[in-house]
Structures are given as C-alpha cells and as structure tokens.
Scaffold this active site. Structure first.
Site, PDB file in Angstrom:
ATOM      1  N   CYS A 236      10.794  -3.695  -2.977  1.00  0.00           N
ATOM      2  CA  CYS A 236      11.175  -4.833  -2.137  1.00  0.00           C
ATOM      3  C   CYS A 236      10.031  -5.141  -1.168  1.00  0.00           C
ATOM      4  O   CYS A 236      10.196  -5.140   0.057  1.00  0.00           O
ATOM      5  CB  CYS A 236      12.461  -4.562  -1.372  1.00  0.00           C
ATOM      6  N   ALA A 237       8.842  -5.391  -1.717  1.00  0.00           N
ATOM      7  CA  ALA A 237       7.606  -5.380  -0.942  1.00  0.00           C
ATOM      8  C   ALA A 237       7.383  -6.616  -0.081  1.00  0.00           C
ATOM      9  O   ALA A 237       6.764  -6.525   0.980  1.00  0.00           O
ATOM     10  CB  ALA A 237       6.408  -5.221  -1.898  1.00  0.00           C
ATOM     11  N   ALA A 238       7.831  -7.787  -0.534  1.00  0.00           N
ATOM     12  CA  ALA A 238       7.534  -9.022   0.201  1.00  0.00           C
ATOM     13  C   ALA A 238       8.212  -8.997   1.573  1.00  0.00           C
ATOM     14  O   ALA A 238       9.290  -8.419   1.712  1.00  0.00           O
ATOM     15  CB  ALA A 238       8.006 -10.222  -0.603  1.00  0.00           C
ATOM     16  N   GLY A 240       5.056  -8.303   2.573  1.00  0.00           N
ATOM     17  CA  GLY A 240       3.851  -7.581   2.241  1.00  0.00           C
ATOM     18  C   GLY A 240       3.165  -6.795   3.329  1.00  0.00           C
ATOM     19  O   GLY A 240       2.148  -6.152   3.071  1.00  0.00           O
ATOM     20  N   GLY A 241       3.675  -6.810   4.548  1.00  0.00           N
ATOM     21  CA  GLY A 241       3.026  -6.074   5.622  1.00  0.00           C
ATOM     22  C   GLY A 241       2.898  -4.589   5.309  1.00  0.00           C
ATOM     23  O   GLY A 241       1.853  -3.974   5.553  1.00  0.00           O
ATOM     24  N   ASP A 257       8.704  -6.810  -6.075  1.00  0.00           N
ATOM     25  CA  ASP A 257       9.709  -7.651  -5.419  1.00  0.00           C
ATOM     26  C   ASP A 257      10.288  -8.601  -6.456  1.00  0.00           C
ATOM     27  O   ASP A 257       9.605  -8.989  -7.412  1.00  0.00           O
ATOM     28  CB  ASP A 257       9.102  -8.446  -4.267  1.00  0.00           C
ATOM     29  N   ASP A 297      12.230  -0.623   1.512  1.00  0.00           N
ATOM     30  CA  ASP A 297      12.711  -1.487   2.597  1.00  0.00           C
ATOM     31  C   ASP A 297      13.804  -2.352   1.979  1.00  0.00           C
ATOM     32  O   ASP A 297      13.550  -3.426   1.456  1.00  0.00           O
ATOM     33  CB  ASP A 297      11.559  -2.338   3.139  1.00  0.00           C
ATOM     34  N   CYS A 350      16.014  -3.377   8.287  1.00  0.00           N
ATOM     35  CA  CYS A 350      15.918  -4.054   9.590  1.00  0.00           C
ATOM     36  C   CYS A 350      17.323  -4.437  10.050  1.00  0.00           C
ATOM     37  O   CYS A 350      17.619  -5.594  10.316  1.00  0.00           O
ATOM     38  CB  CYS A 350      14.989  -5.271   9.518  1.00  0.00           C
TER      39      CYS A 350
END
Length: 421
Positions: A236-238, A240-241, A257, A297, A350
């Site tokens: 779930c990379a986007a 991308g930070g 992602d 994430d 988050c």
C-alpha cells in the site's frame, strides 16, 4: 464573473456543497476535476477557503443562527458560512459581502435569496471579530467523538480538536545529506515549515533533496530501519513517502499499490529524488514473494489526518470502518506469509481508533505464536516513551507536540518473526 477572488469563492462553495451535501471527500472532488478550470493560484485559494470553512463550521453556524429564522438551502448556507469564516479571518467586509451576494444572485434556483445573504453577512460583520474567539473550539461529530473519548478520554480529545482547528503545517523528510529549507527542526528529524508556501518553489525541490511527509508518517520507515541490500516490501505504498525513505536507506525496495494513478505519483517522486524502487500495481492480498522486511501502511479510517483533511468527519459516518478493519486483518495475515524467518513487519495506520491499531497487533500476536513485538525498534530520537502502548506499539496523536503544531494520529508496531530452529 471576472473577479478571481469571487471565482475561487464560488468553487469553494461547490466543494462545500459536495462534502456536506453529497458526502464526498475533497480528494474525490479534486480527482474528478472540480477545480481544473481555475488558475493554479485560484485553485489553491478555493481549497484553502473550503478547508478553513470546514474547520470553523461549528463556530460559523453558531454565529449565523442568531440571524437566521430557518436554514436556507445548502448552497446559500455554505455561502454564508464561507463569508463568516472569511470575515473572522480579517477579510474586508465589503469584498466578502459583495462576492457572496453576487454568487447567490447568479444562482437560478436561489438568486432570490441574495437579499438575505446581504443582510445576514452585514449583521455578522459588525460583531464577528468580537464573538468568534469567544466560541468554543469546534468539536468532532458525535459518531467519531464518542469512540475517541472512550479510547483516550475527554481531555485528550479536546486537545485533538484544538489541533484539528489549528490545521497542519508543511512537514518535510530530507534525503540523507541534503540541506533543509528554512524551517523548524522537529525532534524526530523532520523539518516543519509554517504558513502558506508553494511546495515547488522551496529550495531543493527540483534537486530532489526532500519530500512532503507529516512527521508522524515518517516514523514507520524509521522503525523498520531497512538495511542496505535487504529485500523490503512497501505494501500500500502510494503516495510514496515511505517508499522514498526505504530506498534512501539503501534497501532493495518493492513498492506495491492497487491504484495506478497513485503509483504514477510515486514514480514521479522517485524520479525527482533520484531514488529507485520496483513499482507494482496490484492487489496486496494477491502479491507473492519473500522479504526480509515489510512495511504495511494499511487502508484505514484516516481519522488521524483530520488536522489536514477536515472534510473527513463530514464526508464519512463510520459505516465503512468495519470492512476496513477486516481488510487490515487479512493484509496482516498475508504479510506474515511473505515474511522470511527472522524478518520484521512494521504495521501502521493513520487512525486514532484502537480497533485499527492496538487491537490488530494483539490479535496478530495471538494468531501467530512465532511473532513478537520489537519494542527496541521504537527507541528513536524524539519518540517519547510515554507514547509506547501496553502491547508494545507506538501511539501518536494530534494533541502531542501542541507547542510545535501537533502531528497526525498514527499507530505503529514492529513485529518480528522467529528464526527457524
């Protein structure tokens, strides 16, 4: 309508209509092209006006209620709300009132109410500065406030609400060895820049010296502490930070992602910063491979990001959170299968809801006896030991760092898989 300020205000009202009337997230509206016809400066102003109005909505409504016998139609009410927020922010009364009257007059359905808008805003303008600050800090809707009070207590939630009302500054994560733009150095290593800024105009943007990332969102990759040459998966990379952080640590990064559009942003940021990772567009639950370390994430309620996304409590009602919690559990179990013996898995969301953080980790530990919590991984500069939870995760909240402007709400835990033998 030639006045650029009025065009921005009309677009802000449209966004408010969509968020408060159709329960759409602002990101959905923007992706659908809601502001595409505006110039860049007007687009930024429209977004800022809509966000400011959402943050101050409760105060605006309390001030308007004194002058309204009944609620007008939503587009007119939103014009009034925006007008009140601008007046409270010190905008000249004649400009605000004239714009809102003009916008209302041009409406085929509600043009007859231009006199109401004119009269109400002129009355509000007389006492806005005096009464605005006397009103309480706007509260979260009951559907979200109640479970948060149950989890963290009323005092903590009041602190979160103050952080939400204040909004969020711009945080940057630096590439190793890069020079930061002028800003405040945060204890965890991020750089915070206050006030409205144009990101692309900041020193070091073109050189790829840094990327935008909330200080709390920068911590999961620090906890994972990827080593050079390790095979690392960013699920779930986007946007991308975290991928950039892992790549900057020297790891062999695979970033996955499900969204092709969002992964384009990851590619753009990798190109800008001169970092490299293998990008895959696909379903996290179908991905196969073996990895030394995994950062998950997971999709979540995003309730920890309200200080920068005040539309969320109005666009959502919590009804979809159960499905998200179930998906998180499935993703955690799948990530476990992809992890090599002796490997480590950092799980983060988050979210401010324990069901999406602490509870998920407790259930993973019960489900997989060869997993353990690595508390030592949380021993990082700037991390307060008081933020570490009973089961060994890291709980971050918007009411932390009040003197610095807060942080996003996050939950982070590092799980280690036992080595064979």
């Amino acid at each position: 309508m030639n006045d650029t300020a009025t065009r921005a205000r009309q677009s802000a009202i449209y966004l408010l209509d969509q968020i408060l009337g159709e329960h759409r997230l602002m990101s959905e509206c923007l992706a659908a092209g809601a502001l595409d016809r505006l110039a860049v400066e007007d687009r930024a102003r429209a977004q800022r006006l809509a966000l400011d109005t959402l943050r101050g909505l409760e105060r605006a409504d309390r001030m308007l209620n004194k002058h309204l016998q009944k609620k007008p139609p939503l587009p007119v009410l939103n014009a009034l709300r925006l007008g009140v927020v601008e007046l409270a922010g010190g905008e000249a009364a004649h400009g605000v009132v004239n714009s809102m009257v003009e916008i209302t007059a041009r409406s085929r359905r509600h043009g007859r109410l231009k006199g109401l808008v004119n009269a109400v805003l002129r009355k509000v303008a007389v006492d806005t500065s005096k009464h605005w600050e006397l009103l309480r800090v706007p509260r979260l809707p009951k559907w979200l406030r109640a479970p948060l009070v149950e989890a963290w207590g009323a005092e903590a939630v009041a602190g979160m609400e103050r952080a939400h009302f204040t909004g969020a500054a711009l945080d940057l994560t630096l590439k190793p060895g890069a020079t930061a733009p002028d800003g405040a150095a945060l204890p965890t290593g991020s750089v915070r820049i206050d006030g409205p800024v144009q990101v692309t105009a900041l020193p070091g943007y073109g050189a790829g010296d840094w990327w935008v990332q909330d200080a709390a969102a920068a911590l999961p990759a620090m906890v994972l502490a990827a080593q050079p040459g390790e095979a690392v998966l960013d699920l779930c990379a986007a946007p991308g930070g975290k991928t950039l952080q892992l790549a900057a640590q020297g790891a062999d990064v695979t970033a996955l992602d499900i969204s092709e559009a969002r992964m384009r942003r990851v590619r753009e940021n990798l190109d800008r910063t001169g970092l490299s990772a293998d990008l895959i567009v696909g379903d996290a639950l179908e991905h196969q491979g073996r990895y030394d370390a995994i950062l998950l994430d997971a999709p979540c309620s995003a309730t920890g990001t309200i200080r920068r996304h005040p539309d969320l409590p109005f666009a959502k009602d919590g009804s979809e959170f159960g499905e998200l919690i179930e998906l998180q559990g499935q993703m955690l179990a799948h990530a476990y299968k992809l992890l090599k013996p002796g490997g480590r898995l950092v799980y983060c969301t988050c979210s401010l809801l324990p069901d999406e953080g602490e509870v998920q980790v407790e259930e993973m530990l019960a489900q997989f006896p060869d997993l353990s919590v690595d508390r030592a991984a949380l021993d990082l500069p700037g991390v307060d030991p008081g933020w570490i939870t009973q089961e060994g995760g890291l709980r971050l909240r918007p009411d932390y760092w009040p003197e610095r402007g807060g942080m996003d709400g996050f939950y982070i835990a590092c799980l280690r898989k036992a080595s064979r033998g």
